[in-house]
Design an enzyme around this catalytic site. Structure first.
Site, PDB file in Angstrom:
ATOM      1  N   ASP A   1       0.876  -1.165   0.000  1.00 15.51           N
ATOM      2  CA  ASP A   1       0.000   0.000   0.000  1.00 15.51           C
ATOM      3  C   ASP A   1       0.923   1.227   0.000  1.00 15.51           C
ATOM      4  O   ASP A   1       2.109   1.117   0.339  1.00 15.51           O
ATOM      5  CB  ASP A   1      -0.886  -0.032   1.248  1.00 15.51           C
ATOM      6  CG  ASP A   1      -1.724   1.221   1.390  1.00 15.51           C
ATOM      7  OD1 ASP A   1      -2.270   1.682   0.374  1.00 15.51           O
ATOM      8  OD2 ASP A   1      -1.805   1.735   2.519  1.00 15.51           O
TER       9      ASP A   1
ATOM     10  N   ASP B   1      -0.094   5.001   1.015  1.00 16.33           N
ATOM     11  CA  ASP B   1      -0.310   5.981   2.087  1.00 16.33           C
ATOM     12  C   ASP B   1      -0.177   5.327   3.456  1.00 16.33           C
ATOM     13  O   ASP B   1      -0.781   4.280   3.730  1.00 16.33           O
ATOM     14  CB  ASP B   1      -1.694   6.604   1.954  1.00 16.33           C
ATOM     15  CG  ASP B   1      -1.850   7.404   0.658  1.00 16.33           C
ATOM     16  OD1 ASP B   1      -0.888   7.396  -0.141  1.00 16.33           O
ATOM     17  OD2 ASP B   1      -2.916   8.003   0.448  1.00 16.33           O
TER      18      ASP B   1
END
Length: 657
Positions: free
Chosen positions: A441, A443
């Protein structure tokens, strides 16, 4: 099977006159139970409490003194009885040996028939098996005395009897060698070098027989033994009441030997020297070192029942001031594949990595070990992975087949929360160190910001967007709907803010060196983000990733502002898992070889899809759902989950420490 029962069953198969000579193991065991155990020097805690010398109750010194005095008497009786049993076996052995030698010498000229030779050879082997059974009983009863008395006489006693004929019988060994030579001379090359089939016939290609001296003394001795065994089996099929087994020359008796001392490689060398001298087959070995003290263990298979090996081991251990122990295993014993394995059946092998950047506390390690004991999980191996203060360790575990893994996962989660220490559990299989794809991922994983919040801050709508973001990450509202709401708040925001965000991205500690290290060892890397593609591509380029997927923001016709809308399908949790699988297929990688790393609720799908799904500093709900968690500052800890040590990580040259 208990050894007492084992030795009794074996003794019952002997001829009556042999049976009466065997060590009376049960009688000696009963004596230990009645007379030695009550006097043990292994005192209970209540007996070791400090008491003044002038008190009436017996104090520690008086208790030890009394027990030593009584043990002196009782152990003296035990060893006198044991000496009597050993003398009986030794005298019987001498008489049997002399009888066999006399039979051969009186009829040497007549021993030209291979059947007669084989008969006499079987008698020798039968005697060796008898000695081995009694020597095994001696080892077991000595260990039992040491255990229950608190004294340590086994090694000295075995060394003491090393000169007895039944332990060191050169005459019998010489006769056995002579018979084997004659049997080779009197048997056709085809018979000796071709295996017997089930009908006693011989088959296979005819091979020229090597010289007799080479067969008996050289490298082909094993082949000789095997073929002699085949020959004996084909000629002599025991009757139903015969105690003598087939394959007589290959007893396949397993013995676990260990020697502990402070001389390191010398300890290894002296044990292996004995193994080579007696041509033992080594099935497994291991070494454990604590500073200068080492324990060398070796699992061997004996090729004969001659006990000279144990005499030589006792002498070697004495020379190097070592502590020797060995355990003779019966054919019925179920031994593990490796002597490092916990010797239990119906178990699954797992690896557990425990880590805390601030150090593994004794309270955590105590609670962790108690959890393992409660769940009947055995520790087979422990390895420290980091340098400096102990902060990361690998455990190899043996877990019962019927374990409720969902319940265990919840226990591990609670343990982690209580002690602020991560506990990762993975199957201990070939895929553990052979992962090939990592999907991140973006963020709050590769970077420390939430990109949409950074855009909102520059657009002046940070509070409104942040509230929706938090609800989405905690799984309180649908991700797609929450993303549309947040993006709608960005309408009219200049596209130029993206460059400002790129210039101010803060990468998570360890992200850059981790990605470089993973690339160096052959990994493919991807970022799949619920954020936006311009930032995902920038991160991809900065970190040297292979793939980048993210949502696309729609911009105005003049390309200067955001319209507050999205283009194309939204990358939510399910889409992330689908893309992970697509990349794996494109790279010809199985899902077992994939690592997924994320922190939000929309990452749970891909964490579950991957062979190793890691919730990195994740939201509480995500941590509770994920199988594996890292709650440390650095992404470097992912390498520890793969089993890499600090020394190995240093070799990758991208980490400073």
């Amino acid at each position: 099977m208990k050894f007492g029962k084992y030795i009794k069953e074996r003794a019952e198969l002997l001829p009556q006159d042999w049976r009466n000579i065997c060590i009376n193991y049960e009688s000696l065991k009963k004596y230990i139970k009645s007379n030695i155990i009550p006097l043990t020097l292994k005192l209970e805690l209540s007996q070791m409490v400090w008491k003044p010398l002038n008190e009436n109750d017996p104090n520690f010194i008086q208790l030890i003194s009394t027990r030593l005095g009584e043990l002196q008497v009782k152990s003296k009786v035990f060893f006198e009885e044991l000496d009597s049993e050993i003398q009986k076996v030794s005298d019987f052995f001498v008489n049997q040996t002399d009888s066999l030698i006399d039979i051969y010498e009186r009829n040497e000229s007549a021993y030209s028939n291979e059947n007669d030779l084989a008969d006499l050879l079987q008698s020798i082997i039968k005697l060796e098996k008898f000695v081995f059974l009694n020597y095994t009983g001696l080892i077991k009863i000595l260990k039992k005395h040491d255990k229950h008395s608190g004294l340590n006489f086994s090694q000295a006693y075995l060394y003491r009897i090393a000169s007895l004929p039944f332990v060191n019988s050169e005459k019998l060994s010489s006769l056995k060698k002579t018979l084997m030579e004659k049997l080779v001379e009197n048997t056709s090359p085809t018979l000796i070098l071709s295996p017997a089939n089930g009908n006693g016939d011989v088959g296979g290609d005819k091979i020229k027989r090597p010289p007799i001296t080479e067969l008996v003394n050289g490298s082909t001795t094993n082949a000789l033994a095997k073929n002699l065994s085949n020959f004996l089996e084909s000629k002599f099929v025991p009757s139903s009441d015969s105690w003598f087994p087939q394959a007589a020359l290959l007893p396949r008796q397993k013995v676990l030997i260990s020697l502990t001392g402070s001389h390191g490689t010398d300890i290894i060398g002296c044990v292996l020297d004995c193994m080579a001298k007696h041509d033992c087959e080594i099935e497994d070995f291991m070494l454990s070192r604590l500073y200068h003290n080492v324990t060398f263990g070796v699992l061997i298979v004996l090729k004969s029942d001659n006990v000279d090996l144990f005499r030589d081991l006792a002498e070697a251990s004495r020379k190097w001031d070592g502590t020797l122990s060995f355990d003779v295993h019966g054919h019925q014993d179920n031994l593990p594949k490796s002597i490092e394995d916990a010797p239990y059946e119906n178990r699954i092998k797992y690896t557990s990595t425990v880590l805390n950047q601030n150090g593994l506390s004794s309270k955590f390690l105590d609670a962790w070990t108690k959890l393992l004991l409660r769940e009947k999980i055995s520790v087979e191996r422990m390895q420290r992975l980091n340098e400096g203060r102990l902060s990361c360790a690998d455990y190899r575990l043996s877990i019962p087949n019927g374990t409720d893994f969902e319940s265990l996962r919840q226990e591990l989660f609670q343990l982690s929360m209580n002690h602020g220490t991560d506990v990762a559990l993975q199957p201990d299989d070939v895929f553990r160190k052979h992962k090939r794809l990592v999907v991140f991922d973006m963020d709050s994983t590769l970077i420390q910001q939430e990109v949409i919040d950074e855009i909102a801050r520059l657009a002046g709508v940070v509070n409104e967007v942040a509230a929706i973001t938090e609800s989405a990450m905690n799984g309180e509202i649908d991700f797609k709907e929450s993303l549309r709401r947040r993006v709608s708040l960005l309408k009219g925001t200049p596209v130029d803010v993206l460059q400002t965000i790129k210039d101010n991205l803060v990468y998570t500690e360890g992200a850059k060196p981790l990605c470089k290290a993973l690339k160096k060892i052959g990994f493919k890397l991807a970022v799949i983000s619920g954020g936006f593609i311009p930032l995902a591509r920038h991160v991809k380029n900065e970190l040297g990733l292979d793939y980048a997927f993210a949502n696309q923001l729609k911009v105005s016709a003049d390309g200067k502002t955001f319209t507050g809308e999205l283009l194309g399908p939204i990358i939510d949790g399910e889409r992330k898992a689908e893309l992970l699988e697509v990349i794996a297929q494109a790279e010809n990688v199985t899902l077992d070889q994939v690592i997924a790393v994320g922190d939000g609720a929309n990452d749970l799908f891909m964490l579950a899809k991957a062979g190793l799904g890691i919730a990195f500093n994740a939201k509480p709900r995500v941590q509770e759902k994920a199988d594996t968690r890292i709650n440390q500052k650095s992404l470097k800890y992912i390498l520890y989950l793969l089993g890499y040590t600090d020394d190995e990580i240093k070799n990758l040259q991208f980490f400073n420490n």
